[in-house]
Write an enzyme that holds these catalytic residues in place. Structure first.
Site, PDB file in Angstrom:
ATOM      1  N   ARG A   1      -7.524  -0.075  -6.604  1.00 61.55           N
ATOM      2  CA  ARG A   1      -7.636   1.011  -5.617  1.00 61.55           C
ATOM      3  C   ARG A   1      -7.783   2.328  -6.387  1.00 61.55           C
ATOM      4  O   ARG A   1      -6.903   2.687  -7.170  1.00 61.55           O
ATOM      5  CB  ARG A   1      -6.413   1.047  -4.679  1.00 61.55           C
ATOM      6  CG  ARG A   1      -6.330  -0.210  -3.799  1.00 61.55           C
ATOM      7  CD  ARG A   1      -5.467   0.003  -2.587  1.00 61.55           C
ATOM      8  NE  ARG A   1      -6.105   0.868  -1.615  1.00 61.55           N
ATOM      9  CZ  ARG A   1      -5.462   1.397  -0.559  1.00 61.55           C
ATOM     10  NH1 ARG A   1      -4.176   1.159  -0.390  1.00 61.55           N
ATOM     11  NH2 ARG A   1      -6.098   2.167   0.297  1.00 61.55           N
TER      12      ARG A   1
ATOM     13  N   ASN B   1      -5.269  12.488   0.698  1.00 63.65           N
ATOM     14  CA  ASN B   1      -4.376  11.614   1.469  1.00 63.65           C
ATOM     15  C   ASN B   1      -5.248  10.853   2.466  1.00 63.65           C
ATOM     16  O   ASN B   1      -6.479  11.037   2.543  1.00 63.65           O
ATOM     17  CB  ASN B   1      -3.282  12.427   2.168  1.00 63.65           C
ATOM     18  CG  ASN B   1      -2.194  11.542   2.754  1.00 63.65           C
ATOM     19  OD1 ASN B   1      -1.685  10.650   2.079  1.00 63.65           O
ATOM     20  ND2 ASN B   1      -1.843  11.751   4.011  1.00 63.65           N
ATOM     21  N   LYS B   2      -4.605  10.021   3.242  1.00 67.71           N
ATOM     22  CA  LYS B   2      -5.305   9.147   4.194  1.00 67.71           C
ATOM     23  C   LYS B   2      -6.323   9.907   5.031  1.00 67.71           C
ATOM     24  O   LYS B   2      -6.070  11.027   5.466  1.00 67.71           O
ATOM     25  CB  LYS B   2      -4.253   8.468   5.080  1.00 67.71           C
ATOM     26  CG  LYS B   2      -4.786   7.527   6.131  1.00 67.71           C
ATOM     27  CD  LYS B   2      -5.719   6.476   5.563  1.00 67.71           C
ATOM     28  CE  LYS B   2      -5.117   5.688   4.414  1.00 67.71           C
ATOM     29  NZ  LYS B   2      -6.131   4.882   3.685  1.00 67.71           N
TER      30      LYS B   2
ATOM     31  N   GLN C   1      -1.993   2.429   9.951  1.00 69.19           N
ATOM     32  CA  GLN C   1      -0.700   2.434   9.249  1.00 69.19           C
ATOM     33  C   GLN C   1       0.368   3.188  10.043  1.00 69.19           C
ATOM     34  O   GLN C   1       1.554   2.893   9.913  1.00 69.19           O
ATOM     35  CB  GLN C   1      -0.855   3.084   7.857  1.00 69.19           C
ATOM     36  CG  GLN C   1      -1.654   2.266   6.865  1.00 69.19           C
ATOM     37  CD  GLN C   1      -3.105   2.691   6.839  1.00 69.19           C
ATOM     38  OE1 GLN C   1      -3.673   3.091   7.857  1.00 69.19           O
ATOM     39  NE2 GLN C   1      -3.721   2.598   5.684  1.00 69.19           N
TER      40      GLN C   1
ATOM     41  N   ARG D   1       0.864  -1.171   0.000  1.00 62.81           N
ATOM     42  CA  ARG D   1       0.000   0.000   0.000  1.00 62.81           C
ATOM     43  C   ARG D   1       0.905   1.226   0.000  1.00 62.81           C
ATOM     44  O   ARG D   1       2.118   1.108   0.075  1.00 62.81           O
ATOM     45  CB  ARG D   1      -1.041  -0.015   1.145  1.00 62.81           C
ATOM     46  CG  ARG D   1      -0.721  -0.784   2.378  1.00 62.81           C
ATOM     47  CD  ARG D   1       0.410  -0.222   3.154  1.00 62.81           C
ATOM     48  NE  ARG D   1       0.223   1.201   3.393  1.00 62.81           N
ATOM     49  CZ  ARG D   1       1.172   2.068   3.606  1.00 62.81           C
ATOM     50  NH1 ARG D   1       2.442   1.682   3.644  1.00 62.81           N
ATOM     51  NH2 ARG D   1       0.943   3.343   3.800  1.00 62.81           N
ATOM     52  N   GLY D   2       0.283   2.403  -0.072  1.00 66.10           N
ATOM     53  CA  GLY D   2       1.074   3.614  -0.287  1.00 66.10           C
ATOM     54  C   GLY D   2       1.129   3.861  -1.782  1.00 66.10           C
ATOM     55  O   GLY D   2       1.425   2.945  -2.564  1.00 66.10           O
ATOM     56  N   ALA D   3       0.858   5.111  -2.170  1.00 65.37           N
ATOM     57  CA  ALA D   3       0.665   5.409  -3.590  1.00 65.37           C
ATOM     58  C   ALA D   3       1.823   4.950  -4.484  1.00 65.37           C
ATOM     59  O   ALA D   3       1.598   4.241  -5.481  1.00 65.37           O
ATOM     60  CB  ALA D   3       0.388   6.902  -3.757  1.00 65.37           C
TER      61      ALA D   3
ATOM     62  N   ASP E   1      -1.916  10.784  -1.937  1.00 61.94           N
ATOM     63  CA  ASP E   1      -2.310   9.763  -2.909  1.00 61.94           C
ATOM     64  C   ASP E   1      -2.624  10.373  -4.264  1.00 61.94           C
ATOM     65  O   ASP E   1      -2.545   9.710  -5.291  1.00 61.94           O
ATOM     66  CB  ASP E   1      -3.504   8.970  -2.393  1.00 61.94           C
ATOM     67  CG  ASP E   1      -3.044   8.080  -1.260  1.00 61.94           C
ATOM     68  OD1 ASP E   1      -2.948   8.575  -0.123  1.00 61.94           O
ATOM     69  OD2 ASP E   1      -2.708   6.912  -1.529  1.00 61.94           O
TER      70      ASP E   1
HETATM   71  O1  MRU Z   1      -4.388   3.246   2.298  1.00 69.31           O
HETATM   72  P1  MRU Z   1      -2.903   3.423   2.169  1.00 69.31           P
HETATM   73  O2  MRU Z   1      -2.143   2.833   3.295  1.00 69.31           O
HETATM   74  O3  MRU Z   1      -2.407   2.963   0.820  1.00 69.31           O
HETATM   75  O4  MRU Z   1      -2.701   4.988   2.234  1.00 69.31           O
HETATM   76  C1  MRU Z   1      -1.410   5.522   2.169  1.00 69.31           C
HETATM   77  C2  MRU Z   1      -1.392   6.989   2.286  1.00 69.31           C
HETATM   78  O5  MRU Z   1      -2.395   7.630   2.444  1.00 69.31           O
HETATM   79  C3  MRU Z   1      -0.067   7.656   2.103  1.00 69.31           C
HETATM   80  O6  MRU Z   1       0.014   8.818   2.882  1.00 69.31           O
HETATM   81  C4  MRU Z   1       0.112   8.026   0.636  1.00 69.31           C
HETATM   82  O7  MRU Z   1      -0.138   6.926  -0.184  1.00 69.31           O
HETATM   83  C5  MRU Z   1       1.461   8.545   0.367  1.00 69.31           C
HETATM   84  S1  MRU Z   1       2.648   7.270   0.397  1.00 69.31           S
HETATM   85  C6  MRU Z   1       4.167   7.886   0.070  1.00 69.31           C
END
Ligand code: MRU
Length: 362
Positions: free
Chosen positions: A90, A252-253, A201, A53-55, A242
């Protein structure tokens, strides 16, 4: 970065290109387990259930997903179908679409016999570029932390949200890269890590990777963020993204927007660390960013380690109470002090982004 002292990325190909290995992030922080992905369906599953996970890491995994698909079928129809399926896994992180479109643009003009090798090479290039971008973000963000240190002396207290560290990328991270750079430069930093309900996370992943690197940090409940800013215990907030729209609005999250509001009210700088592939120049504003709605079970249940050391899931909410789980929110650009990119720091405005990425603006 290092895991138990060994240099490690979050994803890497097997030498014979029969698969890729990932760190299964659903098992952290209590188990460090690798998982092998041998088909594009396994790559899609890993993205969907958030083993990765993470963009940026989602984008890298999707790129390798297409490489895995090319092991079996390099025809146009097959690649288009796999690309569509991967993009659906996603919806919010634009890096996923970016990586898939880049792979198709590379592969489709080639003869089918050339596509398999080209796919593995292009996915590797996407990973290497991500690492270089994040290192550059780290260098630029370091100067912000250094300036705070010079102004006030002592320890610089940085707050972050979710996990935008190396686990969210191929290596180094985005929001955490400046923190690693500052720590490695000998600047005293301490990180407020918000737990990031419902998937935690922050508590699970950011805390784990900061521990691996030895960076001082404290995990807080998400709801403590405003209080700490009010008390002057936060010098700077850095989060990841994201998707950033062309006007600087930031998805973002979930919970990022509340932190930005609290930072604004308390005069705390609020920066977003964002590599170029996370900026969606096709979207005029954040209003058009699709917000992923995830399973209610992520809210009603939680997994942790029981006293016997086993991973166990327990229910938090009463039977019969419905739950909603929007996974991201949009922070308006006016609440963002600046964007830390691999090309430098800019204002979260159309002009600021256009200044750094002129080739993206028609
Ligand atoms: O749902 P996730 O864990 O994929 O969400 C991740 C985030 O929101 C991060 O802040 C974002 O992807 C940036 S990662 C460098």
């Amino acid at each position: 970065m290092h895991v138990h002292g060994t240099p490690t990325r979050t994803i890497w190909p097997l030498a014979d290109c029969s698969g890729v290995e990932i760190i299964d992030q659903t098992r952290l922080p209590h188990r460090y387990e690798l998982k092998r992905l041998a088909t594009w369906q396994e790559a899609a599953e890993a993205i969907g259930v958030m083993r990765v996970r993470g963009a940026p890491l989602i984008g890298a995994t999707a790129a390798y997903g297409l490489a895995l698909a090319a092991n079996a079928d390099t025809g146009d129809a097959a690649l288009h179908a796999v690309a569509a399926s991967l993009i659906e896994t996603r919806p919010t992180a634009v890096n996923l679409r970016w990586a898939v479109e880049r792979m198709l643009a590379k592969l489709l003009p080639l003869a089918p016999t050339q596509r398999r090798d080209a796919a593995w090479a292009e996915a590797a290039a996407i990973c290497d570029e991500d690492v270089a971008q994040n290192q550059a973000i780290g260098r630029h963000g370091l100067e912000l932390i250094r300036a705070i240190r010079q102004r006030k002396g002592g320890t610089v207290n940085v707050m972050t949200h979710c996990n935008a560290g190396w686990l969210a990328t191929v290596d180094w991270g985005t929001a955490i890269a400046p923190i690693y750079a500052a720590f490695d430069a000998g600047i005293a930093v301490d990180v407020w890590v918000s737990e990031t309900r419902p998937r935690n996370q922050g508590a699970a992943l950011t805390a784990w990777e900061l521990n691996q690197h030895g960076v001082p940090h404290t995990v807080i409940a998400d709801n403590a963020a405003g209080h700490l800013m009010q008390k002057g215990e936060v010098d700077l907030v850095i989060v990841g993204a994201d998707r950033v729209a062309a006007n600087g609005d930031v998805a973002n999250k979930i919970g990022t927007y509340l932190k930005a509001l609290a930072a604004h009210d308390n005069g705390v700088s609020f920066y977003v660390a964002v590599p170029g592939p996370t900026v969606d120049f096709r979207l005029a504003s954040g209003a058009g960013i699709p917000i992923e709605q995830r399973s209610a079970r992520e809210v009603t249940h939680i997994t942790g380690r029981d006293p016997d050391g086993e991973l166990a899931e327990v229910q938090l909410t009463p039977d019969g109470s419905p739950a909603a789980n929007p996974a991201f929110d949009v922070t308006p650009a006016r609440l963002v002090t600046g964007l830390i990119t691999e090309r430098g720091i800019c204002k979260a405005t159309k002009e600021g982004l256009a200044g750094l990425y002129p080739e993206q603006v028609k």
